[in-house]
Structure formats: structure tokens, C-alpha cells
Design a protein around this motif. Structure first.
Motif, PDB file in Angstrom:
ATOM      1  N   LYS A   6      36.806 -19.622 -20.141  1.00  0.00           N
ATOM      2  CA  LYS A   6      37.558 -20.834 -20.391  1.00  0.00           C
ATOM      3  C   LYS A   6      37.126 -21.413 -21.741  1.00  0.00           C
ATOM      4  O   LYS A   6      36.128 -20.992 -22.310  1.00  0.00           O
ATOM      5  CB  LYS A   6      37.298 -21.848 -19.275  1.00  0.00           C
ATOM      6  CG  LYS A   6      37.524 -21.312 -17.878  1.00  0.00           C
ATOM      7  CD  LYS A   6      38.954 -21.011 -17.605  1.00  0.00           C
ATOM      8  CE  LYS A   6      39.754 -22.267 -17.391  1.00  0.00           C
ATOM      9  NZ  LYS A   6      41.124 -22.052 -16.978  1.00  0.00           N
ATOM     10  N   SER A  30      32.106 -22.400 -17.544  1.00  0.00           N
ATOM     11  CA  SER A  30      33.258 -22.144 -16.681  1.00  0.00           C
ATOM     12  C   SER A  30      33.915 -20.837 -17.086  1.00  0.00           C
ATOM     13  O   SER A  30      33.796 -20.389 -18.227  1.00  0.00           O
ATOM     14  CB  SER A  30      34.268 -23.296 -16.780  1.00  0.00           C
ATOM     15  OG  SER A  30      34.648 -23.518 -18.114  1.00  0.00           O
ATOM     16  N   THR A  32      37.214 -17.856 -15.485  1.00  0.00           N
ATOM     17  CA  THR A  32      38.098 -17.365 -14.424  1.00  0.00           C
ATOM     18  C   THR A  32      37.889 -15.869 -14.279  1.00  0.00           C
ATOM     19  O   THR A  32      37.894 -15.139 -15.272  1.00  0.00           O
ATOM     20  CB  THR A  32      39.577 -17.638 -14.757  1.00  0.00           C
ATOM     21  OG1 THR A  32      39.779 -19.040 -14.905  1.00  0.00           O
ATOM     22  CG2 THR A  32      40.488 -17.119 -13.646  1.00  0.00           C
ATOM     23  N   ARG A  34      39.538 -12.612 -12.161  1.00  0.00           N
ATOM     24  CA  ARG A  34      40.713 -12.261 -11.367  1.00  0.00           C
ATOM     25  C   ARG A  34      40.567 -10.886 -10.739  1.00  0.00           C
ATOM     26  O   ARG A  34      39.752 -10.075 -11.143  1.00  0.00           O
ATOM     27  CB  ARG A  34      41.964 -12.264 -12.246  1.00  0.00           C
ATOM     28  CG  ARG A  34      42.349 -13.633 -12.800  1.00  0.00           C
ATOM     29  CD  ARG A  34      43.692 -13.597 -13.510  1.00  0.00           C
ATOM     30  NE  ARG A  34      44.735 -13.067 -12.638  1.00  0.00           N
ATOM     31  CZ  ARG A  34      45.414 -11.962 -12.895  1.00  0.00           C
ATOM     32  NH1 ARG A  34      45.155 -11.248 -13.972  1.00  0.00           N
ATOM     33  NH2 ARG A  34      46.338 -11.547 -12.055  1.00  0.00           N
ATOM     34  N   TYR A  80      43.338 -24.323  -6.554  1.00  0.00           N
ATOM     35  CA  TYR A  80      42.148 -23.582  -6.126  1.00  0.00           C
ATOM     36  C   TYR A  80      41.541 -24.242  -4.890  1.00  0.00           C
ATOM     37  O   TYR A  80      41.432 -25.464  -4.816  1.00  0.00           O
ATOM     38  CB  TYR A  80      41.117 -23.511  -7.258  1.00  0.00           C
ATOM     39  CG  TYR A  80      41.562 -22.606  -8.376  1.00  0.00           C
ATOM     40  CD1 TYR A  80      41.169 -21.272  -8.419  1.00  0.00           C
ATOM     41  CD2 TYR A  80      42.407 -23.076  -9.372  1.00  0.00           C
ATOM     42  CE1 TYR A  80      41.607 -20.436  -9.443  1.00  0.00           C
ATOM     43  CE2 TYR A  80      42.856 -22.245 -10.396  1.00  0.00           C
ATOM     44  CZ  TYR A  80      42.450 -20.931 -10.419  1.00  0.00           C
ATOM     45  OH  TYR A  80      42.885 -20.100 -11.428  1.00  0.00           O
ATOM     46  N   ARG A 123      42.504 -18.102  -4.167  1.00  0.00           N
ATOM     47  CA  ARG A 123      41.882 -18.605  -5.400  1.00  0.00           C
ATOM     48  C   ARG A 123      40.863 -19.670  -5.020  1.00  0.00           C
ATOM     49  O   ARG A 123      41.214 -20.675  -4.397  1.00  0.00           O
ATOM     50  CB  ARG A 123      42.949 -19.174  -6.338  1.00  0.00           C
ATOM     51  CG  ARG A 123      43.911 -18.109  -6.833  1.00  0.00           C
ATOM     52  CD  ARG A 123      44.882 -18.651  -7.879  1.00  0.00           C
ATOM     53  NE  ARG A 123      45.554 -17.525  -8.520  1.00  0.00           N
ATOM     54  CZ  ARG A 123      46.674 -16.973  -8.078  1.00  0.00           C
ATOM     55  NH1 ARG A 123      47.259 -17.449  -6.990  1.00  0.00           N
ATOM     56  NH2 ARG A 123      47.209 -15.942  -8.718  1.00  0.00           N
ATOM     57  N   TYR A 147      33.230 -22.153 -11.595  1.00  0.00           N
ATOM     58  CA  TYR A 147      33.727 -20.790 -11.693  1.00  0.00           C
ATOM     59  C   TYR A 147      34.939 -20.588 -10.780  1.00  0.00           C
ATOM     60  O   TYR A 147      34.880 -20.887  -9.577  1.00  0.00           O
ATOM     61  CB  TYR A 147      32.619 -19.801 -11.347  1.00  0.00           C
ATOM     62  CG  TYR A 147      31.383 -19.958 -12.221  1.00  0.00           C
ATOM     63  CD1 TYR A 147      31.485 -20.432 -13.528  1.00  0.00           C
ATOM     64  CD2 TYR A 147      30.124 -19.644 -11.739  1.00  0.00           C
ATOM     65  CE1 TYR A 147      30.372 -20.580 -14.334  1.00  0.00           C
ATOM     66  CE2 TYR A 147      28.988 -19.786 -12.542  1.00  0.00           C
ATOM     67  CZ  TYR A 147      29.126 -20.263 -13.835  1.00  0.00           C
ATOM     68  OH  TYR A 147      28.013 -20.414 -14.633  1.00  0.00           O
ATOM     69  N   LEU A 148      36.021 -20.090 -11.363  1.00  0.00           N
ATOM     70  CA  LEU A 148      37.270 -19.861 -10.650  1.00  0.00           C
ATOM     71  C   LEU A 148      37.364 -18.386 -10.279  1.00  0.00           C
ATOM     72  O   LEU A 148      37.378 -17.521 -11.159  1.00  0.00           O
ATOM     73  CB  LEU A 148      38.457 -20.275 -11.525  1.00  0.00           C
ATOM     74  CG  LEU A 148      38.435 -21.725 -12.020  1.00  0.00           C
ATOM     75  CD1 LEU A 148      39.579 -21.967 -13.005  1.00  0.00           C
ATOM     76  CD2 LEU A 148      38.498 -22.699 -10.865  1.00  0.00           C
ATOM     77  N   GLU A 150      39.469 -15.482  -8.308  1.00  0.00           N
ATOM     78  CA  GLU A 150      40.751 -15.104  -7.731  1.00  0.00           C
ATOM     79  C   GLU A 150      40.630 -13.719  -7.095  1.00  0.00           C
ATOM     80  O   GLU A 150      40.353 -12.737  -7.793  1.00  0.00           O
ATOM     81  CB  GLU A 150      41.841 -15.124  -8.809  1.00  0.00           C
ATOM     82  CG  GLU A 150      41.951 -16.474  -9.512  1.00  0.00           C
ATOM     83  CD  GLU A 150      43.152 -16.565 -10.439  1.00  0.00           C
ATOM     84  OE1 GLU A 150      43.986 -15.633 -10.454  1.00  0.00           O
ATOM     85  OE2 GLU A 150      43.259 -17.584 -11.150  1.00  0.00           O
ATOM     86  N   VAL A 210      44.071 -24.145 -15.275  1.00  0.00           N
ATOM     87  CA  VAL A 210      44.731 -22.878 -14.969  1.00  0.00           C
ATOM     88  C   VAL A 210      45.166 -22.242 -16.279  1.00  0.00           C
ATOM     89  O   VAL A 210      45.733 -22.911 -17.146  1.00  0.00           O
ATOM     90  CB  VAL A 210      45.947 -23.104 -14.061  1.00  0.00           C
ATOM     91  CG1 VAL A 210      46.627 -21.771 -13.751  1.00  0.00           C
ATOM     92  CG2 VAL A 210      45.542 -23.812 -12.766  1.00  0.00           C
TER      93      VAL A 210
END
Length: 282
Positions: A6, A30, A32, A34, A80, A123, A147-148, A150, A210
Motif C-alpha cells: 500500500k 500495510s 494487500t 491476494r 474486509y 477478505r 494487513y489485508l 484475500e 481498496v
């Protein structure tokens, strides 16, 4: 797995320990990740780096604790869910985590979701708290990463994901060559929900947000149509929503993979929003 940082890559904090003042930095603040599989321990391919500046009088021992988002804040990024168990995030390597003055300690970040199909198409947000071991009782001597995560998307809409109150499948939808596709919205709650659906593209912000899949370009929402924008879904039931790109000229003008977000939520229920990454590959 697709990993992309990010915009916020580091966070820093001034610490006072044993009469000395020094700064600590943590990265990533941070990111993402996937397409994370379930049922196996998976390396996120991004190192956790904790740096201590030269003003520290000696080595600093750090604690690293994954946390539920609700332990840190009341609200978090829309779309999320709170991770079911923060222990799914693993900080690898030896303990304790020690950094000398003007140097950094580095550890691998891994994730280990149980082999449960209800965790697919999901997510999650998980927080990671970093703090000096001797910082107890001092004000704000804590760094917290966001932390995202997916999980892997199913190829179709027929595998029911978990999550309350609603869930969607697949979480990544590839439109066919004519620009058509279908998602399924599941009501996992014990009561009915009136859901709304709409198309958008992310707005770039210098904060946790996002983002599009790396390499994709944003589509124009006005060229994407839904067969319904609202519906009532009974307890335990589901509905299908069709999406299309009827403008042939627009489809033929696309030269790169294009992505929009299909959002579904119950406007009356907080934290109910879910989204599908809708991709068209020319």
C-alpha cells in the motif's frame, strides 16, 4: 499470490527507554496479499522489518502480536472482515526479536488458514502490534500494522463462503468474451437482509484503502450493467446477480486487463459490505 504494498510503507515512533530517546520504524505498515490458499502455511513474500536508530543505548527486544481489528479500533476498511483468529498470521523466525542500535531485525510473515472451504472467497483484516518489551505503561510506544488478506477465489459461485451477515462468490469474477458473468450473494444470517449492489472503481488514497489488482486498469462503471441493484435475501438463502458489458465498442477499445468492483451490502447493517473484483481480459 499477488502481493502489492500500500502507499503507506513505514510507520515510525519516538521511544524513551531508560532515559534515552530513539526512534523505531516498522515496515510494511500495510499491504494487500491476494489469492492466499487455505489449508496450508503460506509465505506472504514480504519481510517484517523493525529498525532501531543510532540513539538507542543498547539492543532493543521487541514483542510482535497479531491482533483482531476490534482490539485496535471500532471501525475498519469497508469490504474486509475481521479475521476469525489473529493467530492465522505468523511472524516467523527466532524469538526474541532483537535489533541493535542503527540496525534492523527482519522476520518472515506467513499465514496459515485452516483447510475449510468456507474461508475461500473471503477478505480479512488483521493487525500486527510491535512494541519494545520494556515499554509497559509508557504512552504510545506501540506500532500497529494493518494487513489485508484475500483468500483464493473459487472458479464459480456454487461454493458457499462463511461470514456474517452476507457473503459473495466468486470473490474474483472473470467475465466471458462477451462481457457477461454471474455472482451469487449468500445470506448466512438468521434473518432476511435487503441488499443493494453497485459498481465502482477504487480512488487512490495515501492511506489504507481498496486497490485494483496490480497490472489492471480501472474500468468505466457506466459501461457495466447489473440485472438488479437491490433484492431481499431470506435467511440461509441466496440470489444471483448478473453483470454485463453491453457496449461492444467499449469492449473492443480495451487493450489491457480491466477491473471494476461489484459491491453488495445491506445499508442498514454496519460492516456488511462485500465486494467482487470483476475482471475483463481482452
Amino acid at each position: 499470490m499477488v502481493f502489492y504494498p500500500k502507499p503507506i510503507s513505514k510507520i515510525a515512533l519516538l521511544v524513551v527507554l531508560a532515559g534515552s530517546a530513539f526512534a523505531i520504524r516498522m515496515s510494511p505498515a500495510s499491504f494487500t496479499a491476494r489469492n492466499i490458499p487455505v489449508g496450508e502455511r503460506f509465505d506472504l513474500s514480504v519481510p517484517l522489518v523493525i529498525h532501531v536508530d543510532k540513539n538507542a543505548e543498547g539492543s532493543v527486544v521487541f514483542l510482535a502480536n497479531p491482533l483482531l481489528p476490534s482490539e485496535v479500533r471500532e471501525n475498519w476498511l469497508e469490504g474486509y472482515e475481521e479475521i476469525p483468529d489473529p493467530a492465522y498470521l505468523i511472524v516467523g523466525g527466532e524469538r526474541p526479536i532483537v535489533a541493535k542500535p542503527d540496525s534492523a531485525a527482519t522476520r518472515r510473515l506467513l499465514v496459515d488458514f485452516p483447510g475449510d472451504s468456507s474461508l475461500m472467497n473471503r477478505r480479512f483484516l488483521v493487525q500486527l502490534r510491535i512494541m519494545p518489551e520494556d515499554a509497559g505503561g509508557m504512552f504510545r510506544t506501540v506500532l500497529v500494522g494493518s494487513y489485508l488478506l484475500e483468500t483464493v477465489s473459487t472458479e464459480n459461485r456454487f461454493t458457499r463462503p462463511g461470514g456474517l451477515p452476507i457473503a459473495v462468490a466468486p470473490s474474483v469474477l472473470k467475465l466471458d468474451e462477451d462481457g457477461n458473468g454471474i455472482i451469487r450473494v449468500y445470506n448466512n444470517d438468521s434473518k432476511a437482509h435487503d441488499v443493494s449492489a453497485y459498481i465502482s472503481v477504487p480512488v487512490e488514497e495515501n492511506k489504507l484503502s481498496v486497490e485494483l489488482t496490480r497490472g489492471n486498469i480501472p474500468g468505466d462503471p457506466k459501461h457495466f450493467e447489473l440485472d438488479r441493484n437491490s433484492a431481499s435475501v431470506g435467511p440461509g438463502e441466496f440470489i444471483d446477480i448478473s453483470i454485463s458489458m453491453p457496449n461492444i465498442e467499449y469492449r473492443e477499445s480495451l487493450k489491457r486487463n480491466t477491473e471494476v468492483l461489484l459491491w453488495v451490502k445491506d445499508p442498514a447493517v454496519e460492516k456488511s459490505a462485500r465486494f467482487v473484483r470483476v475482471n475483463y481480459l481482452p
